[in-house]
Design an enzyme around this catalytic site. Structure first.
Site, mmCIF file in Angstrom:
data_model
loop_
_atom_site.group_PDB
_atom_site.id
_atom_site.type_symbol
_atom_site.label_atom_id
_atom_site.label_comp_id
_atom_site.label_asym_id
_atom_site.label_seq_id
_atom_site.Cartn_x
_atom_site.Cartn_y
_atom_site.Cartn_z
ATOM 1 N N SER A 53 0.836 -1.202 0.000
ATOM 2 C CA SER A 53 0.000 0.000 0.000
ATOM 3 C C SER A 53 0.873 1.256 0.000
ATOM 4 O O SER A 53 0.370 2.359 -0.218
ATOM 5 C CB SER A 53 -0.944 0.010 1.201
ATOM 6 O OG SER A 53 -0.232 -0.229 2.396
ATOM 7 N N GLU A 190 -9.185 -9.868 3.747
ATOM 8 C CA GLU A 190 -9.576 -8.480 3.460
ATOM 9 C C GLU A 190 -10.980 -8.413 2.868
ATOM 10 O O GLU A 190 -11.303 -9.091 1.893
ATOM 11 C CB GLU A 190 -8.546 -7.854 2.488
ATOM 12 C CG GLU A 190 -8.854 -6.397 2.181
ATOM 13 C CD GLU A 190 -7.678 -5.633 1.582
ATOM 14 O OE1 GLU A 190 -6.547 -6.159 1.552
ATOM 15 O OE2 GLU A 190 -7.898 -4.486 1.144
HETATM 16 O O1 KIV Z 1 -0.486 -3.408 1.652
HETATM 17 C C1 KIV Z 1 -1.179 -3.345 2.679
HETATM 18 O O2 KIV Z 1 -1.203 -2.327 3.391
HETATM 19 C C2 KIV Z 1 -1.986 -4.510 3.034
HETATM 20 C C3 KIV Z 1 -3.001 -4.333 4.121
HETATM 21 C C4 KIV Z 1 -4.167 -3.605 3.589
HETATM 22 C C5 KIV Z 1 -3.359 -5.618 4.752
HETATM 23 O O3 KIV Z 1 -1.861 -5.536 2.459
#
Ligand code: KIV
Length: 272
Positions: A53, A190
């Site tokens: 992310s 998720e």
């Molecule tokens: O990349 C991320 O932050 C994630 C979370 C949303 C679990 O995979």
């Protein structure tokens, strides 16, 4: 005489398993840099996720797909330097493990060696089980990720709740069992119905960490920037905001701008 550096994390895969056994919930948040990682570690967080992310939150991309292995290694190294207690888990980015197990092993070994994280997270079930098994057999702790898997967003075509339909729920349950049998130490679920999240958590022995998967799982994860309210555009139902960082930061920045423009900053005791 030589000395061996023994740096042992307090939170390990075994400790997470024990937490599930005694019903202690697991708290997990993301970090991409040293300063945030230090603050999180000091607050008693169990797992710090160096999430892909970062592609959205740090780099401003629409999806997580563009982030590279080199960029993930840079973020993971920065986080690792700030953490003493928590377990640090890094995402393997899109395109570095889906091709075949050799590619998965090479990517995993690179990030483990260069960033010294404690484990990796890979998205997907049956489709990538061969890669996951081989990475685990190299001694690398792996966390699975099922449900809404953002690296497959172009296949889904939408960020809406996954596994509402019977077929998809059955596949998710099957994939979760496959990941446990392959030796994953935990799974992130998720954006799925709470009932399904609770079912997975009760059927599996390994910890199940939810993000939009209800309260019947073994722990929760959020993107730190989202729960801090740094970004008001993203407001899914599962997100609880613990601060309004956007307001705090904008206020501080505009005060600074005003102070510089007016000549108030620096004052007499702020110069040499
Ligand atoms: O990349 C991320 O932050 C994630 C979370 C949303 C679990 O995979």
């Amino acid at each position: 005489m030589s000395s061996v550096q023994t740096e042992e994390r307090v939170v390990t895969t075994y400790r997470l398993w024990e937490m599930k056994q005694r019903g202690e919930k697991i708290a997990m948040l993301t970090a991409y840099d040293y300063t945030m990682a230090r603050l999180l570690d000091a607050s008693g967080i169990d797992i710090i996720l160096v999430g892909d992310s970062a592609a959205n939150v740090i780099a401003g991309h629409v999806t997580t797909l563009p982030i590279t292995l080199d960029q993930m290694i840079y973020h993971a190294q920065s986080v690792h330097r700030g953490v003493k207690r928590a377990m640090v888990v890094a995402d393997l980015p899109f395109g570095t493990y889906q091709g075949n197990y050799r590619e998965a092993l090479a990517s995993s070994i690179r990030i483990m060696k260069e960033a010294e994280v404690d484990g990796l997270k890979l998205e997907g079930g049956q489709e990538v089980i061969d890669s996951i098994s081989r990475v685990i057999s190299a001694g690398i702790p792996v966390m699975g990720h099922l449900g809404l898997t953002p690296q497959s967003i172009h296949k889904f075509g939408t960020y809406s709740v996954r596994a509402r339909e019977e077929d998809e729920a059955r596949k998710l349950l099957h994939d979760a069992h496959l990941l446990e049998e392959a030796g994953c130490f935990g799974i992130v679920l998720e954006k799925i119905p709470a009932r399904l999240g609770a079912q997975v958590a009760s059927e599996l022995k390994i910890p199940i960490i939810g993000i939009g998967a209800g309260n019947g799982v073994d722990g929760q994860v959020l993107v730190a920037h989202d729960m801090l309210g740094a970004n008001h555009e993203f407001s899914p139902r599962f997100l609880r905001r613990y601060a309004d960082l956007a307001a705090v930061m904008t206020d501080a920045f505009s005060h600074y701008v005003a102070d510089v423009k007016s000549g108030d900053f620096p004052g007499d005791n702020e110069q040499y």
